[in-house]
Design an enzyme around this catalytic site. Structure first.
Site, PDB file in Angstrom:
ATOM      1  N   VAL A  48       0.828  -1.204   0.000  1.00 32.83           N
ATOM      2  CA  VAL A  48       0.000   0.000   0.000  1.00 32.83           C
ATOM      3  C   VAL A  48       0.867   1.261   0.000  1.00 32.83           C
ATOM      4  O   VAL A  48       0.581   2.225  -0.719  1.00 32.83           O
ATOM      5  CB  VAL A  48      -0.956   0.008   1.209  1.00 32.83           C
ATOM      6  CG1 VAL A  48      -1.778   1.296   1.239  1.00 32.83           C
ATOM      7  CG2 VAL A  48      -1.893  -1.200   1.142  1.00 32.83           C
ATOM      8  N   LYS A 140      -7.629  -0.737  10.143  1.00 30.63           N
ATOM      9  CA  LYS A 140      -8.949  -1.012  10.729  1.00 30.63           C
ATOM     10  C   LYS A 140      -8.834  -1.665  12.106  1.00 30.63           C
ATOM     11  O   LYS A 140      -9.650  -1.390  12.996  1.00 30.63           O
ATOM     12  CB  LYS A 140      -9.769  -1.908   9.812  1.00 30.63           C
ATOM     13  CG  LYS A 140      -9.161  -3.262   9.568  1.00 30.63           C
ATOM     14  CD  LYS A 140      -9.989  -4.097   8.618  1.00 30.63           C
ATOM     15  CE  LYS A 140      -9.213  -5.326   8.181  1.00 30.63           C
ATOM     16  NZ  LYS A 140      -8.060  -5.010   7.316  1.00 30.63           N
ATOM     17  N   GLU A 170     -10.295   6.542   5.603  1.00 29.02           N
ATOM     18  CA  GLU A 170     -11.173   5.970   4.576  1.00 29.02           C
ATOM     19  C   GLU A 170     -10.751   4.562   4.159  1.00 29.02           C
ATOM     20  O   GLU A 170     -11.598   3.687   3.936  1.00 29.02           O
ATOM     21  CB  GLU A 170     -11.193   6.887   3.344  1.00 29.02           C
ATOM     22  CG  GLU A 170     -12.101   6.411   2.226  1.00 29.02           C
ATOM     23  CD  GLU A 170     -13.559   6.369   2.653  1.00 29.02           C
ATOM     24  OE1 GLU A 170     -14.093   5.249   2.815  1.00 29.02           O
ATOM     25  OE2 GLU A 170     -14.157   7.436   2.839  1.00 29.02           O
ATOM     26  N   VAL A 173     -11.776   0.636   5.951  1.00 27.84           N
ATOM     27  CA  VAL A 173     -12.959  -0.217   5.749  1.00 27.84           C
ATOM     28  C   VAL A 173     -13.239  -0.332   4.257  1.00 27.84           C
ATOM     29  O   VAL A 173     -13.481   0.667   3.581  1.00 27.84           O
ATOM     30  CB  VAL A 173     -14.191   0.346   6.478  1.00 27.84           C
ATOM     31  CG1 VAL A 173     -15.416  -0.530   6.213  1.00 27.84           C
ATOM     32  CG2 VAL A 173     -13.937   0.442   7.982  1.00 27.84           C
ATOM     33  N   GLY A 175     -11.344  -0.966   1.693  1.00 30.41           N
ATOM     34  CA  GLY A 175     -10.332  -0.547   0.733  1.00 30.41           C
ATOM     35  C   GLY A 175     -10.700   0.668  -0.088  1.00 30.41           C
ATOM     36  O   GLY A 175     -10.693   1.796   0.393  1.00 30.41           O
ATOM     37  N   ILE A 177     -13.593   1.489  -1.527  1.00 35.35           N
ATOM     38  CA  ILE A 177     -14.980   1.960  -1.519  1.00 35.35           C
ATOM     39  C   ILE A 177     -15.094   3.142  -0.558  1.00 35.35           C
ATOM     40  O   ILE A 177     -14.736   3.027   0.610  1.00 35.35           O
ATOM     41  CB  ILE A 177     -15.947   0.840  -1.077  1.00 35.35           C
ATOM     42  CG1 ILE A 177     -15.824  -0.362  -2.006  1.00 35.35           C
ATOM     43  CG2 ILE A 177     -17.379   1.344  -1.066  1.00 35.35           C
ATOM     44  CD1 ILE A 177     -16.677  -1.549  -1.602  1.00 35.35           C
ATOM     45  N   ASP A 242     -12.066 -10.146  10.738  1.00 37.03           N
ATOM     46  CA  ASP A 242     -11.763  -8.950   9.949  1.00 37.03           C
ATOM     47  C   ASP A 242     -13.059  -8.200   9.622  1.00 37.03           C
ATOM     48  O   ASP A 242     -13.128  -6.980   9.764  1.00 37.03           O
ATOM     49  CB  ASP A 242     -11.043  -9.350   8.667  1.00 37.03           C
ATOM     50  CG  ASP A 242     -10.844  -8.187   7.720  1.00 37.03           C
ATOM     51  OD1 ASP A 242      -9.881  -7.428   7.912  1.00 37.03           O
ATOM     52  OD2 ASP A 242     -11.651  -8.042   6.776  1.00 37.03           O
ATOM     53  N   LYS A 246     -14.493  -4.255  10.852  1.00 37.31           N
ATOM     54  CA  LYS A 246     -15.057  -3.260   9.939  1.00 37.31           C
ATOM     55  C   LYS A 246     -16.490  -2.896  10.337  1.00 37.31           C
ATOM     56  O   LYS A 246     -16.887  -1.723  10.294  1.00 37.31           O
ATOM     57  CB  LYS A 246     -15.023  -3.788   8.509  1.00 37.31           C
ATOM     58  CG  LYS A 246     -13.625  -4.021   7.975  1.00 37.31           C
ATOM     59  CD  LYS A 246     -13.662  -4.752   6.640  1.00 37.31           C
ATOM     60  CE  LYS A 246     -12.265  -5.031   6.119  1.00 37.31           C
ATOM     61  NZ  LYS A 246     -12.264  -5.864   4.893  1.00 37.31           N
ATOM     62  N   GLY A 344      -6.233  -4.462  -1.872  1.00 39.27           N
ATOM     63  CA  GLY A 344      -5.271  -4.400  -2.966  1.00 39.27           C
ATOM     64  C   GLY A 344      -4.457  -3.122  -2.948  1.00 39.27           C
ATOM     65  O   GLY A 344      -4.803  -2.150  -2.285  1.00 39.27           O
TER      66      GLY A 344
END
Length: 474
Positions: A48, A140, A170, A173, A175, A177, A242, A246, A344
């Site tokens: 990332v 998260k 942002e 949670v 990725g 979206i 996981d 979230k 991703g």
């Protein structure tokens, strides 16, 4: 740099509104309009972190025009500074293993944390905020574990400052979206009734493989690992934990409710089998791991993470592979669904960069977790339920199931059974009418104690109350 001609065009056209245009003596270059660069410290130079650097470099001129400042990564902190990177370092950027090279550098206005974990990452985030630096994170687990602490720390730090520090997350949670920003800004005049979604890419990839390709659980997990969707230890994903982290964050934003993560009912996908997908297809649908929260009355919220039966008409049915989706039901907007890549390199980095650009533009979010409310969390919920039982041959099985269900006030909607090809795998399914999870647990516990019942009983909610109507409409 090119002349910013849009300003000149606007001035030239002002005569149409009755104003005489001001004569421009000489061109104004873009460099004279921009302030000093915004220097950034980045913790994490992996997947990332590399994506963030690449996006900032690729869109450098665009961001400079949007914000009036160059977004410049000055220092990157990593575990091993000698490790080769899969991205080019920005000009003048240094790589370090020393946290203080970022945290104690007064020239850095912003800290971006994508190193993961909840120990060192916590120290990084807390110290950065205390030192007056804006923070962007994709963590998260950290937020779910320490949300009240982070909120209190922000309040304490900002009470002593003229200009508040900001905390943005942002990417934490789903990725790529933009669900966090949406819940912070798009529903402020609305009342959210339900939040549900496919919010873990690894498990959704596996369930798609089990449903569409007929793979076993072990085969689907092996493929997910091969493609990089599953971690070396996949427990957080396949166990539902996981998704639960979230969901906790989404619940605070949607309802203002603070809940202990372990209090949210959580069931992963490890107990699912090919047989369950056969029955789901018989019912005209499929199975998804869903995070779900719903308002109960005016002052309570119930929630769970669990595999769920969904009909083919459900908005989540077609969410396949590693894709994520969040559906929000509310009074004003009625139904809103956000779909996109949930993990991703670039989806997650994109959300981080969006937060960074927003901060560079001067956007303010005084309450990053939205205001708290008096809403209470209740650790029980009602649904129709799918209950799968494996059994040995015996007389009176159906009668005993009916008697035990009647004892606990559980009404049976239907009983399903495929043709038996192997006696060792003999099983049938009960579909209940709407009932509480607590009663289903009581029924399952008593049925498991019977001699003919083989092993633990598997149960899961039926996601929508109108599932039967959707099934019969086919």
């Amino acid at each position: 740099m090119k002349v910013l001609s849009s300003v000149l065009v606007a001035l030239a056209s002002s005569s149409a509104w009755g104003f005489a245009p001001t004569k421009i003596a000489s061109p104004v270059t873009s460099t004279s309009l921009f302030a000093e660069p915004l220097h950034i410290g980045l913790f994490g130079g992996g997947t990332v972190g590399g994506g963030i650097v690449e996006i900032l470099e690729k869109k450098k001129a665009h961001f400079e025009q949007m914000t009036g400042r160059e977004l410049k990564v000055k220092t990157i902190c990593v575990r091993d500074a000698n490790k080769p990177r899969d991205f080019d370092l920005p000009e003048g950027c240094s790589v370090t293993e020393n946290f203080d090279d970022i945290l104690k550098d007064d020239s850095l206005e912003m800290v971006v944390e994508v190193m993961g974990g909840t120990t060192q990452a916590k120290d990084v985030v807390y110290t950065a905020l205390k030192n007056g630096k804006n923070v962007v994170t994709a963590n998260k687990a950290l937020i779910a574990a320490y949300m009240p602490e982070i909120s209190s720390l922000l309040e304490e730090v900002n009470s002593k400052r003229d200009e508040a520090v900001e905390f943005r997350y942002e990417a934490a949670v789903c990725g790529g979206i933009p669900v966090i920003r949406s819940l912070q800004s798009d529903f402020v005049g609305d009342t959210i009734q339900m939040v549900s979604g496919v919010i873990n890419g690894c498990t959704n990839f596996m369930l798609t493989a089990m449903d569409r390709d007929g793979k076993s659980y072990d085969e689907a997990l092996a493929e997910a690992a091969r493609l990089g969707y599953a971690e070396e230890d996949p427990t957080l994903d396949v166990g539902g934990f996981d998704a639960r982290s979230k969901l906790k964050i989404l619940m605070r934003l949607a309802y203002g409710v603070e809940v202990e993560e372990n209090d949210i009912s959580c069931k992963g996908i490890t107990e699912l089998s090919k047989l369950d997908f056969e029955y789901a297809k018989m019912m005209g649908g499929s199975i998804k791991l869903v995070g779900f929260a719903k308002r109960v009355g005016s002052d309570k919220v119930a929630a769970f993470v669990s595999p769920c039966y969904v009909t083919s008409e459900d908005s989540l049915y077609a969410v396949n592979g590693a894709t994520n989706a969040v559906e929000i039901t509310s009074d004003n907007l009625v139904s809103t669904t956000l779909i996109g890549e949930g993990a991703g390199r670039y989806p997650t980095a994109n959300s981080c960069v969006n937060d960074m650009v927003a901060l560079a533009k001067g956007d303010k979010t005084p309450l990053p977790f939205n205001p708290a409310s008096n809403t209470k969390f209740v650790n029980d919920y009602e649904s129709d339920f799918y209950i799968r039982l494996k059994y040995r041959d015996a007389i009176g099985i159906t009668r005993q199931c009916g008697e035990i269900c009647e004892k606990y006030g559980v009404s049976i909607h239907s009983i399903l059974q495929n043709p038996i090809t192997k006696r060792d795998d003999a099983a049938f399914v009960l579909i209940t009418e709407k009932v509480s999870l607590s009663k289903v647990k009581q029924v399952c516990a008593e049925l498991e104690a019977l001699e003919w019942c083989k092993g633990p009983i598997f149960s899961m909610p039926v996601l929508r109350e109108n599932w039967a109507a959707a099934m019969t409409s086919k």
